[in-house]
Scaffold this active site. Structure first.
Site, PDB file in Angstrom:
ATOM      1  N   ASN A 106       0.867  -1.189   0.000  1.00  0.00           N
ATOM      2  CA  ASN A 106       0.000   0.000   0.000  1.00  0.00           C
ATOM      3  C   ASN A 106       0.895   1.227   0.000  1.00  0.00           C
ATOM      4  O   ASN A 106       1.985   1.217   0.592  1.00  0.00           O
ATOM      5  CB  ASN A 106      -0.875  -0.022   1.261  1.00  0.00           C
ATOM      6  N   HIS A 108       0.940   4.942   1.400  1.00  0.00           N
ATOM      7  CA  HIS A 108       0.215   5.724   2.408  1.00  0.00           C
ATOM      8  C   HIS A 108       0.878   7.093   2.529  1.00  0.00           C
ATOM      9  O   HIS A 108       2.116   7.167   2.628  1.00  0.00           O
ATOM     10  CB  HIS A 108       0.262   4.986   3.751  1.00  0.00           C
ATOM     11  N   ASP A 144      -2.512   0.312   7.984  1.00  0.00           N
ATOM     12  CA  ASP A 144      -1.275   1.102   7.806  1.00  0.00           C
ATOM     13  C   ASP A 144      -0.186   0.699   8.798  1.00  0.00           C
ATOM     14  O   ASP A 144       0.688   1.498   9.133  1.00  0.00           O
ATOM     15  CB  ASP A 144      -1.583   2.609   7.952  1.00  0.00           C
TER      16      ASP A 144
END
Ligand code: GRF
Length: 203
Positions: A106, A108, A144
């Site tokens: 991911n 972020h 996260d």
């Protein structure tokens, strides 16, 4: 490197990936773009580029598990080496994440572990931080919270607000993500026991 992109919004990170592939600076192919939102601009970008664009809408499913099972059945059908979340705005369940451990990353918009979750630029401003940035990390069941692979830093300038800071960070996200995918394409990143190993010799 076969990349599947999972996104919910504008798609500028997807665009950066597609541009790098077209420019010959990223040895990869986007095998599919998947979204939870039928009208997400990211799907239009994919369609314009002739890339499979798939919307799986949560409201058509009785619960998150069945939605996610369908979404990842569609993703897995494209046989990706790596699933890249870029602005996918839902938490992925532990079953999904564990089934794809080490193959979902991911991007972020913060210097993790600082400022997890949403509104990261406002969080950084509210914290009085003097620098901010973006992180590419492995996706785990903790939002996260996965092991960080790469980061890019930007200064916070006097007079910055969330918009000006977000714009500065976004400009650094794109090369950060492409450079990180280049490492994956060269098989130079490994996750072992929640530790990231990178072979950083010149490519
Ligand atoms: C990026 O800022 C990314 O860091 C965050 O969501 C945004 C996605 O932007 N996760 P885009 O859809 O790729 O333009």
């Amino acid at each position: 490197l076969r990349i599947a992109v999972l996104a919910s919004g504008r798609g500028s990170n997807l665009q950066a990936i597609m541009d790098a592939i077209a420019a010959g600076t990223l040895d990869a192919q986007v095998v599919g773009v998947f979204s939870d939102r039928r009208r997400a601009p990211v799907l239009e970008r994919a369609e314009r580029a002739g890339i499979r664009a798939v919307a799986v809408q949560p409201r058509r499913f009785p619960d998150r598990q069945s939605y996610e099972a369908e979404l990842f059945a569609r993703i897995d059908a494209t046989e990706p080496d790596l699933i890249v979340c870029a602005g996918y705005m839902r938490l992925l369940g532990a079953a999904t994440v564990n089934a794809h451990a080490g193959h979902i990353v991911n991007i972020h918009p913060s210097l993790l572990p600082a400022h997890k979750g949403l509104h990261t630029h406002q969080q950084a401003l509210d914290a009085g931080a003097c620098e901010h940035g973006a992180s590419v990390h492995y996706v785990t069941a903790e939002l996260d919270g996965g092991p960080v692979i790469s980061q890019a830093c930007v200064p916070i300038e006097p007079g910055d607000d969330a918009e000006s800071l977000a714009a500065r960070v976004l400009l650094r996200e794109h090369p950060l993500l492409v450079a990180t995918l280049r490492l994956f394409a060269a098989r130079r990143v490994e996750l072992q026991e929640a530790t990231v190993f990178i072979d950083a010799r010149p490519l």
